[in-house]
Design a protein around this motif. Sequence first.
Motif, mmCIF file in Angstrom:
data_model
loop_
_atom_site.group_PDB
_atom_site.id
_atom_site.type_symbol
_atom_site.label_atom_id
_atom_site.label_comp_id
_atom_site.label_asym_id
_atom_site.label_seq_id
_atom_site.Cartn_x
_atom_site.Cartn_y
_atom_site.Cartn_z
ATOM 1 N N THR A 156 4.509 9.676 -2.067
ATOM 2 C CA THR A 156 3.153 10.027 -2.500
ATOM 3 C C THR A 156 2.131 9.164 -1.756
ATOM 4 O O THR A 156 1.113 9.673 -1.272
ATOM 5 N N LEU A 157 2.402 7.877 -1.659
ATOM 6 C CA LEU A 157 1.515 6.974 -0.930
ATOM 7 C C LEU A 157 1.471 7.349 0.548
ATOM 8 O O LEU A 157 0.408 7.379 1.156
ATOM 9 N N GLU A 158 2.622 7.641 1.118
ATOM 10 C CA GLU A 158 2.671 8.023 2.534
ATOM 11 C C GLU A 158 1.865 9.293 2.787
ATOM 12 O O GLU A 158 1.137 9.390 3.778
ATOM 13 N N ALA A 159 1.966 10.263 1.878
ATOM 14 C CA ALA A 159 1.199 11.507 2.015
ATOM 15 C C ALA A 159 -0.301 11.240 1.876
ATOM 16 O O ALA A 159 -1.110 11.795 2.633
ATOM 17 N N ALA A 160 -0.679 10.391 0.927
ATOM 18 C CA ALA A 160 -2.103 10.054 0.745
ATOM 19 C C ALA A 160 -2.644 9.338 1.976
ATOM 20 O O ALA A 160 -3.762 9.620 2.425
ATOM 21 N N ARG A 161 -1.869 8.418 2.536
ATOM 22 C CA ARG A 161 -2.291 7.713 3.759
ATOM 23 C C ARG A 161 -2.477 8.693 4.911
ATOM 24 O O ARG A 161 -3.456 8.615 5.657
ATOM 25 N N ALA A 162 -1.505 9.594 5.091
ATOM 26 C CA ALA A 162 -1.587 10.565 6.185
ATOM 27 C C ALA A 162 -2.826 11.445 6.028
ATOM 28 O O ALA A 162 -3.534 11.720 7.007
ATOM 29 N N THR A 163 -3.106 11.880 4.808
ATOM 30 C CA THR A 163 -4.291 12.699 4.556
ATOM 31 C C THR A 163 -5.553 11.910 4.859
ATOM 32 O O THR A 163 -6.465 12.409 5.524
ATOM 33 N N MET A 164 -5.617 10.670 4.360
ATOM 34 C CA MET A 164 -6.793 9.840 4.582
ATOM 35 C C MET A 164 -7.049 9.684 6.095
ATOM 36 O O MET A 164 -8.182 9.785 6.551
ATOM 37 N N GLN A 165 -5.991 9.472 6.860
ATOM 38 C CA GLN A 165 -6.131 9.327 8.311
ATOM 39 C C GLN A 165 -6.597 10.628 8.968
ATOM 40 O O GLN A 165 -7.414 10.611 9.876
ATOM 41 N N SER A 166 -6.080 11.755 8.492
ATOM 42 C CA SER A 166 -6.378 13.028 9.150
ATOM 43 C C SER A 166 -7.782 13.545 8.839
ATOM 44 O O SER A 166 -8.313 14.341 9.611
ATOM 45 N N ILE A 167 -8.386 13.131 7.732
ATOM 46 C CA ILE A 167 -9.707 13.666 7.371
ATOM 47 C C ILE A 167 -10.852 12.699 7.660
ATOM 48 O O ILE A 167 -12.009 13.079 7.530
ATOM 49 N N LYS A 168 -10.565 11.459 8.039
ATOM 50 C CA LYS A 168 -11.658 10.508 8.230
ATOM 51 C C LYS A 168 -12.385 10.745 9.542
ATOM 52 O O LYS A 168 -11.755 11.241 10.484
ATOM 53 N N PRO A 169 -13.655 10.395 9.605
ATOM 54 C CA PRO A 169 -14.465 9.982 8.469
ATOM 55 C C PRO A 169 -14.696 11.159 7.520
ATOM 56 O O PRO A 169 -14.791 12.300 7.943
ATOM 57 N N PHE A 170 -14.774 10.815 6.235
ATOM 58 C CA PHE A 170 -14.993 11.872 5.254
ATOM 59 C C PHE A 170 -16.072 11.472 4.268
ATOM 60 O O PHE A 170 -16.411 10.304 4.125
ATOM 61 N N ARG A 171 -16.583 12.487 3.611
ATOM 62 C CA ARG A 171 -17.547 12.311 2.526
ATOM 63 C C ARG A 171 -16.961 12.964 1.282
ATOM 64 O O ARG A 171 -16.199 13.924 1.380
ATOM 65 N N ALA A 172 -17.343 12.448 0.139
ATOM 66 C CA ALA A 172 -16.947 13.036 -1.135
ATOM 67 C C ALA A 172 -18.017 12.682 -2.158
ATOM 68 O O ALA A 172 -18.779 11.732 -1.964
ATOM 69 N N THR A 173 -18.081 13.447 -3.227
ATOM 70 C CA THR A 173 -18.943 13.075 -4.340
ATOM 71 C C THR A 173 -18.085 12.317 -5.343
ATOM 72 O O THR A 173 -16.859 12.474 -5.375
ATOM 73 N N PHE A 174 -18.737 11.471 -6.138
ATOM 74 C CA PHE A 174 -17.983 10.709 -7.133
ATOM 75 C C PHE A 174 -18.748 10.614 -8.438
ATOM 76 O O PHE A 174 -19.973 10.726 -8.475
ATOM 77 N N VAL A 175 -17.974 10.403 -9.484
ATOM 78 C CA VAL A 175 -18.494 10.033 -10.792
ATOM 79 C C VAL A 175 -17.774 8.748 -11.146
ATOM 80 O O VAL A 175 -16.542 8.673 -11.053
ATOM 81 N N GLN A 176 -18.515 7.710 -11.495
ATOM 82 C CA GLN A 176 -17.935 6.445 -11.931
ATOM 83 C C GLN A 176 -18.242 6.282 -13.411
ATOM 84 O O GLN A 176 -19.402 6.349 -13.817
ATOM 85 N N GLN A 177 -17.194 6.089 -14.201
ATOM 86 C CA GLN A 177 -17.349 5.890 -15.638
ATOM 87 C C GLN A 177 -16.796 4.520 -16.009
ATOM 88 O O GLN A 177 -15.736 4.131 -15.518
#
Length: 183
Positions: free
Chosen positions: A5-26
């Motif tokens: 799961t971590l390896e997949a998340a890392r690969a995705t993060m690398q393939s889409i950067k730079p990226f933008r996203a919206t966030f909600v912080q609670q």
Amino acid sequence: MRCSTLEAARATMQSIKPFRATFVQQVYYDEELAIEEKGDLLFVHPRRIRWTYRDPELKIFLLEADRYRFYEPEARQLTLGVMRGRQGGWIWQLLASTDVDVVESCPPSGKEMVLRDPVDGTRFQLRLDDQHRVVRVEHMDSGGARHVYLLQDYRARVAVSGDEFQLEIPEDTEVVNMDAESP
């Protein structure tokens, strides 16, 4: 511990950067929602990130290398500091880390994992979407508050202008240097 799961998340993060996203912080105290803020995230790489809080008030947090700037226009305050000893402790740095000790649990679902900061032991619970992007992060701070970050509306491989890590600070802004040595 190896974690697909971590390896997949890392690969995705690398393939889409730079990226933008919206966030909600609670932020929750004693399970009661105390603070909710919304904004935009610009991720260039794990040590160059911009969080722009837009609701309920404008605030900007910039991380570049190990230095941060946190600007609160309404309070007319700019806080400067160094992330000394916290290189692994922010979720994006933990995701990029090659330290095998950051993985606490990695269920076979491929949608969730728990990472632990090797510096202070903070646990980060992560949930991923079907494309292995982080959509939820939860952690407890040292004061007992529970922080939840919800991320959505990812936009991959975005253009980054030269001024997105520049701040225009009015002259009457108070500057608080968290890195200054105490007398």
